[in-house]
Design a protein around this motif. Structure first.
Motif, PDB file in Angstrom:
ATOM      1  N   ALA A 283      34.913 -23.150  -0.040  1.00  0.00           N
ATOM      2  CA  ALA A 283      33.933 -24.110  -0.535  1.00  0.00           C
ATOM      3  C   ALA A 283      32.607 -23.926   0.190  1.00  0.00           C
ATOM      4  O   ALA A 283      32.567 -23.880   1.416  1.00  0.00           O
ATOM      5  N   THR A 284      31.534 -23.822  -0.596  1.00  0.00           N
ATOM      6  CA  THR A 284      30.202 -23.572  -0.051  1.00  0.00           C
ATOM      7  C   THR A 284      29.233 -24.626  -0.576  1.00  0.00           C
ATOM      8  O   THR A 284      29.227 -24.926  -1.772  1.00  0.00           O
ATOM      9  N   ARG A 285      28.428 -25.167   0.315  1.00  0.00           N
ATOM     10  CA  ARG A 285      27.386 -26.115  -0.089  1.00  0.00           C
ATOM     11  C   ARG A 285      26.218 -25.340  -0.679  1.00  0.00           C
ATOM     12  O   ARG A 285      25.738 -24.382  -0.072  1.00  0.00           O
TER      13      ARG A 285
ATOM     14  N   GLU B 196      26.143 -23.164   3.488  1.00  0.00           N
ATOM     15  CA  GLU B 196      27.224 -23.221   4.475  1.00  0.00           C
ATOM     16  C   GLU B 196      28.593 -23.260   3.806  1.00  0.00           C
ATOM     17  O   GLU B 196      28.836 -24.040   2.901  1.00  0.00           O
ATOM     18  N   THR B 197      29.487 -22.368   4.263  1.00  0.00           N
ATOM     19  CA  THR B 197      30.886 -22.460   3.868  1.00  0.00           C
ATOM     20  C   THR B 197      31.499 -23.510   4.770  1.00  0.00           C
ATOM     21  O   THR B 197      31.558 -23.331   5.982  1.00  0.00           O
ATOM     22  N   PHE B 198      31.920 -24.625   4.181  1.00  0.00           N
ATOM     23  CA  PHE B 198      32.376 -25.740   4.989  1.00  0.00           C
ATOM     24  C   PHE B 198      33.871 -25.995   4.904  1.00  0.00           C
ATOM     25  O   PHE B 198      34.403 -26.809   5.660  1.00  0.00           O
ATOM     26  N   ALA B 199      34.560 -25.294   4.012  1.00  0.00           N
ATOM     27  CA  ALA B 199      36.007 -25.488   3.933  1.00  0.00           C
ATOM     28  C   ALA B 199      36.665 -24.276   3.295  1.00  0.00           C
ATOM     29  O   ALA B 199      36.100 -23.633   2.408  1.00  0.00           O
TER      30      ALA B 199
ATOM     31  N   PHE C 149      27.624 -27.644  -4.822  1.00  0.00           N
ATOM     32  CA  PHE C 149      28.932 -27.295  -4.291  1.00  0.00           C
ATOM     33  C   PHE C 149      29.504 -26.190  -5.156  1.00  0.00           C
ATOM     34  O   PHE C 149      29.473 -26.269  -6.376  1.00  0.00           O
ATOM     35  N   THR C 150      30.004 -25.150  -4.513  1.00  0.00           N
ATOM     36  CA  THR C 150      30.696 -24.091  -5.232  1.00  0.00           C
ATOM     37  C   THR C 150      32.036 -23.872  -4.561  1.00  0.00           C
ATOM     38  O   THR C 150      32.098 -23.652  -3.347  1.00  0.00           O
TER      39      THR C 150
END
Length: 166
Positions: free
Chosen positions: A118-120, A125-128, A94-95
């Motif tokens: 936020a990227t997994r 994937e940028t998820f938030a 998570f970044t």
């Protein structure tokens, strides 16, 4: 020998007051927060460092948008946050990266709006995206988090709205 003991006591006192990676400015405190929770898949976070970044009794609050337009509010202690997220953050990687910041400082008090993405690490994937509201207080020369609240972006509440003049 007496001078050596006095000097040694001074160094010990300084190391007690100033935690490792002490944040001497509000900006350094925010950057350290993003750094300490981010990492690749399988890498445990430095939760001891994370804990030292908060004042005793600090709270973390997430506002979770619900389908019917309401927001569910969840408030956590630092320990509750760590216990709920330590394993999951390490497993997926998570970044969280800051994309914009607005800072207000008044003496030893700072309020910061910090937009994030936020990227997994495991999927890329940028998820938030959303906004962190961080209240910092300067304690013994170190900026520490008094409270941290965040909300994810939605269609009705884009990140840009947080930075509009009131």
């Amino acid at each position: 020998m007496k001078n050596l003991l006095i000097a040694g006591a001074g160094v010990a006192a300084l190391s007690w007051v100033m935690p490792a990676h002490a944040q001497e400015t509000p900006g350094e405190a925010v950057e350290a927060l993003y750094e300490v929770i981010s990492g690749p898949v399988g890498e445990p976070r430095d939760w001891e460092r994370f804990r030292t970044m908060f004042l005793d009794g600090a709270q973390m609050t997430v506002l979770a948008p619900m389908p019917e337009g309401e927001e569910r509010v969840v408030t956590l202690t630092v320990e509750e946050y760590v216990s709920r997220n330590a394993e999951r953050l390490s497993e997926m990687g998570f970044t969280e990266a800051e994309t914009r910041r607005q800072t207000h400082v008044y003496g030893g008090l700072a309020t910061i709006l910090s937009a994030y993405e936020a990227t997994r690490s495991d999927t890329g994937e940028t998820f938030a995206t959303g906004v962190n509201t961080i209240v910092l207080a300067r304690e013994e020369g170190v900026w520490k988090v008094a409270s941290l609240a965040w909300r994810s972006e939605t269609e009705d509440w884009p990140v840009e709205r947080a930075f509009e003049a009131q």
